[in-house]
Design an enzyme around this catalytic site. Structure first.
Site, PDB file in Angstrom:
ATOM      1  N   ARG A   1     -28.155 -22.367  -2.194  1.00  0.00           N
ATOM      2  CA  ARG A   1     -27.568 -23.576  -1.621  1.00  0.00           C
ATOM      3  C   ARG A   1     -26.435 -24.055  -2.507  1.00  0.00           C
ATOM      4  O   ARG A   1     -26.586 -24.142  -3.738  1.00  0.00           O
ATOM      5  CB  ARG A   1     -28.639 -24.660  -1.491  1.00  0.00           C
ATOM      6  CG  ARG A   1     -28.174 -25.880  -0.708  1.00  0.00           C
ATOM      7  CD  ARG A   1     -29.276 -26.907  -0.611  1.00  0.00           C
ATOM      8  NE  ARG A   1     -28.875 -28.052   0.207  1.00  0.00           N
ATOM      9  CZ  ARG A   1     -29.545 -29.192   0.257  1.00  0.00           C
ATOM     10  NH1 ARG A   1     -30.659 -29.331  -0.452  1.00  0.00           N
ATOM     11  NH2 ARG A   1     -29.117 -30.181   1.011  1.00  0.00           N
ATOM     12  N   ILE A   2     -25.313 -24.361  -1.916  1.00  0.00           N
ATOM     13  CA  ILE A   2     -24.149 -24.822  -2.661  1.00  0.00           C
ATOM     14  C   ILE A   2     -24.233 -26.341  -2.801  1.00  0.00           C
ATOM     15  O   ILE A   2     -24.171 -27.073  -1.808  1.00  0.00           O
ATOM     16  CB  ILE A   2     -22.847 -24.398  -1.958  1.00  0.00           C
ATOM     17  CG1 ILE A   2     -22.805 -22.875  -1.807  1.00  0.00           C
ATOM     18  CG2 ILE A   2     -21.639 -24.904  -2.731  1.00  0.00           C
ATOM     19  CD1 ILE A   2     -22.904 -22.099  -3.104  1.00  0.00           C
TER      20      ILE A   2
ATOM     21  N   GLY B   1     -27.379 -19.973  -8.349  1.00  0.00           N
ATOM     22  CA  GLY B   1     -26.487 -19.919  -9.505  1.00  0.00           C
ATOM     23  C   GLY B   1     -25.202 -19.209  -9.162  1.00  0.00           C
ATOM     24  O   GLY B   1     -25.224 -18.167  -8.497  1.00  0.00           O
TER      25      GLY B   1
ATOM     26  N   GLU C   1     -21.436 -16.757 -12.694  1.00  0.00           N
ATOM     27  CA  GLU C   1     -21.011 -15.410 -13.064  1.00  0.00           C
ATOM     28  C   GLU C   1     -20.584 -14.522 -11.900  1.00  0.00           C
ATOM     29  O   GLU C   1     -19.735 -13.651 -12.047  1.00  0.00           O
ATOM     30  CB  GLU C   1     -22.148 -14.700 -13.815  1.00  0.00           C
ATOM     31  CG  GLU C   1     -21.996 -14.669 -15.297  1.00  0.00           C
ATOM     32  CD  GLU C   1     -22.878 -15.673 -16.024  1.00  0.00           C
ATOM     33  OE1 GLU C   1     -22.921 -15.613 -17.251  1.00  0.00           O
ATOM     34  OE2 GLU C   1     -23.506 -16.517 -15.368  1.00  0.00           O
TER      35      GLU C   1
END
Length: 721
Positions: free
Chosen positions: A595-596, A668, A671
């Site tokens: 989820r953003i 997350g 990266e």
């Protein structure tokens, strides 16, 4: 006397909506102060002196002339520095012996700290440090890294990298394959170089060590300093309010230790700031890699074998493994898998984690090899990847918490216009420019660590969140504000978030794309309990009502699953046939990354990572001089990376992908934007020119020489015919 919180209208939901950074105004107006800017009464300045030889012993340090220079207060070196210990197990394992500065006369690489000059001003300290004469007994050194070099060994497994994973008989499956790719790929040394240099100020305050620092975890740095100086952990406080980038480099480093040593000796505050050149040797870097990838497939493109052998560098004093072979353990199914890591010890500084450690260089090799296999099989690169989608972890056998990599490719192909692509290489041209497009997959682990936090309902109707997070530019403060607001059913404007202070208690560090996820768990737990207490209370006392949380039990109880973010990278390039210049015209990334929380800062993170990948593909290359053992061009003039003119039209999007086992649904994003982007550019260069580039960066001279070699090969073929 008690008061009741002011009534507010609960927003529809702050999480998932775009919000500017809560500290944004302070940063653009200069009100936000960084570690090297905070004033202290009686502040002295330390300047580190680094070794100029790659191996040997210090014969003498001629300190007396320097001590006579204006403003100089001390010259710390081996023989007069207080004793410290590196014989302990810290948060991330055994410490790098580089933290044990000035404890002996050995020099293991160029850039090793050999002295600290402390003076009243920074200018005086620098002048004196540059005048300090140090004599060495130099010894032969070895800094040369290349594939298959003598001295390679297999490291032991660690909590970060499993050295080897094997499933099935790789050699037998390769022998039975209709199509085989067997290729070697290399990546050079790369450097973090965050805009804000590493800086630390140490002083003793009433018997307590107080350090103001720029780091990715104050509790980590505080714990290490306590162990290094044999202090009670409660007597060490580390603060790091604003951080100008870290990317894996801002952990525990020699400059913090040097500041504490000097403050202890001089009984006054001492600040140590690293120069840009010192950052190239003192704070870690991405190891160079040599990787061999072997893929075997049936006539329909289904993988029978995946063999990824990765070689990298470590120092002679400390071991670090660049886990480049790890992406294949997650991305593709095959009857036989073998992924291995091997190291060689050289007279160089110890590498460290650098944004998307392992996955960044590893995805370049693996995703380039997949593209080569698609060419051999006569398949579209996306179709080949879809044909080898695993149902469970290819090596672990664990179920995926969620896996939407094909959704990323589908959405990316639609947005990029992939269906109109002519698969033949070297056929699109605009004047002197050859045009091509490429794609690659991305993956990065979705991890979580235990954290503690506290949420207070204040008497004025606002709420204060205290958690030892670190915002290294990711927008963590803002994300936690939105998460807390939703959990408390209030507007974000009613929430204040305090971070970056070891006194706030243990919390996960900002790294591994797991900072915000880990901190969010603690905030949600405390906020949920606070709402329950508020529902039962008849008001809020002047001191407020505080609830504290600890997610250790929740984290340890997670079900065993493969938890990863995924993505699809696309790139279009133009290659100048006369100069060999490669220009990236556009990039597109589509990600399945949970989820953003904040689309505004999330898009910035994705795009920033993709620019790193572009830079990795075309520009970045650290070079070590075999004669001196030191870096060549250890500055922003000699170390090339993408500038504004190199950054094309870049788009980042995402598909719905909440983690069902996460309270917020977060995975997350820090990266994954880097992963696969260099391969997408390299694959596009092949599509433009018909020539494969297996060695990064793809410099103009390499493009021209590879093109000339390919043309010579074609001429020989025509002659044979």
């Amino acid at each position: 006397m008690t008061t009741t919180p002011q009534a507010t209208t609960r927003p529809a939901g702050a999480v998932g909506t775009a919000h500017t950074r809560v500290e944004g105004r302070d940063k653009v107006t200069g009100a936000a102060r960084y570690a090297g800017e905070i004033p202290f009464d009686g502040l002295a300045h330390g300047w580190l002196v680094a070794s100029t030889v790659a191996r040997g012993r210090i014969r003498s340090v001629e300190a007396e002339p320097v001590l006579a220079m204006p403003g100089v207060l001390a010259v710390l070196r081996h023989g007069n520095a207080p004793r410290i210990t590196t014989d302990y197990e810290g948060v991330v394992g055994r410490p790098d012996p580089a933290l044990g500065i000035f404890q002996h006369d050995r020099v293991p690489y160029v850039g090793w700290p050999v002295a600290l000059v402390v003076a009243e001003t920074s200018e005086q300290a620098r002048e004196a440090a540059e005048a300090l004469m140090i004599q060495y007994d130099e010894e032969p050194h070895d800094v040369a890294f290349f594939a298959g070099r003598p001295g390679l060994y297999t490291p032991e497994d660690s909590r970060f990298v499993q050295a080897e994973a094997v499933k099935g008989d790789v050699d037998a499956e390769l022998a039975a394959s209709a199509f085989v790719v067997d290729a070697e790929y290399t990546t050079p040394e790369e450097y973090h170089s965050p805009l804000e240099p590493h800086a630390a100020t140490a002083h003793w305050d009433g018997g307590r060590l107080d350090v103001v620092d720029s780091n990715q975890s104050t509790v980590w740095v505080a714990d290490e300093l306590a162990k290094l100086f044999s202090l009670d952990p409660a007597s060490v406080r580390v603060r790091s309010e604003h951080i100008g980038g870290g990317f894996g480099s801002k952990g525990v480093r020699p400059h913090q230790v040097a500041a504490v040593l000097a403050a202890t000796v001089l009984h006054r505050p001492v600040r140590v700031v690293l120069t840009r050149r010192q950052m190239f040797s003192l704070v870690g870097y991405r190891s160079p890699t040599a990787q061999r990838v072997r893929l075997g497939a049936d006539p329909d493109g289904r993988l029978r074998a995946l063999d990824h052998q990765a070689q990298s560098v470590t120092s002679t004093v400390h071991e670090f493994v660049e886990g480049s072979a790890m992406p294949g353990r997650v991305l593709y199914d095959a009857a036989a898998h073998r992924t291995t890591h091997r190291l060689v010890r050289l007279d160089v500084p110890t590498p460290t984690w650098m944004r998307a450690p392992g996955e960044a260089p590893g995805s370049f090799a693996l995703e380039s090899a997949l593209d080569e296999l698609a060419e051999k099989c006569g398949l579209d690169p996306i179709a080949l990847r879809a044909r080898n989608e695993p149902e469970v972890g290819p090596v672990s056998g664990l179920p995926f918490s969620s896996r939407n990599v094909l959704a990323c490719f589908e959405e990316g192909a639609r947005r990029f216009g992939w269906a109109e692509r002519d698969p033949r290489p070297g056929v699109r041209r605009e004047g002197r420019w050859l045009l091509g497009t490429g794609t690659a997959a991305a993956t990065y682990g979705a991890r979580v660590g235990p954290s503690t936090g506290a949420v207070t309902a204040e008497a004025d109707g606002t709420f204060t969140v205290r958690i030892n997070a670190a915002d290294i530019g990711t927008g963590a403060r803002t994300a936690l504000t939105l998460i807390a607001a939703d959990a408390l059913a209030v507007a974000p404007e009613q929430v204040r978030v305090h971070i970056g202070d070891s006194d706030l208690g243990p919390a996960m560090f900002a790294g591994g794309s797991m900072g915000t996820r880990s901190w969010a768990w603690a905030v949600l737990q405390a906020a949920g309990e606070l709402r329950e207490r508020l529902a039962l209370s008849d008001g809020i006392p002047p001191e407020g009502i505080t609830v504290r949380s600890d997610t250790s039990a929740s984290v340890s109880a997670l079900a065993a699953k493969e938890r990863h973010s995924f993505g699809a990278q696309f790139a279009e390039v133009a290659v100048d046939v006369t100069t060999g210049e490669v220009r990236v015209r556009r990039m597109l990334g589509v990600f399945a990354a949970g989820r953003i929380v904040n689309p505004l800062t999330a898009r910035s993170q994705f795009v920033g990572g993709m620019i790193w990948g572009l830079s990795m593909a075309l520009h970045e290359e650290g070079y070590r001089d075999p004669a001196s053992g030191g870096q060549v061009g250890a500055d922003f003039a000699g170390y090339h990376f993408a500038a504004n003119a190199d950054v094309p039209d870049i788009e980042a999007h995402w598909v719905d992908d909440p983690d069902p086992d996460d309270p917020v649904g977060i995975k997350g994003i820090g990266e994954i934007g880097v992963v696969g982007s260099a391969a997408a550019v390299a694959n596009a260069v092949w599509h433009a020119t018909g020539v494969r580039h297996r060695h990064l960066p793809i410099r103009p001279d390499r493009v021209l020489s590879a093109g000339a070699a390919a043309e010579s090969e074609r001429e020989r073929g025509r002659g044979d015919a």
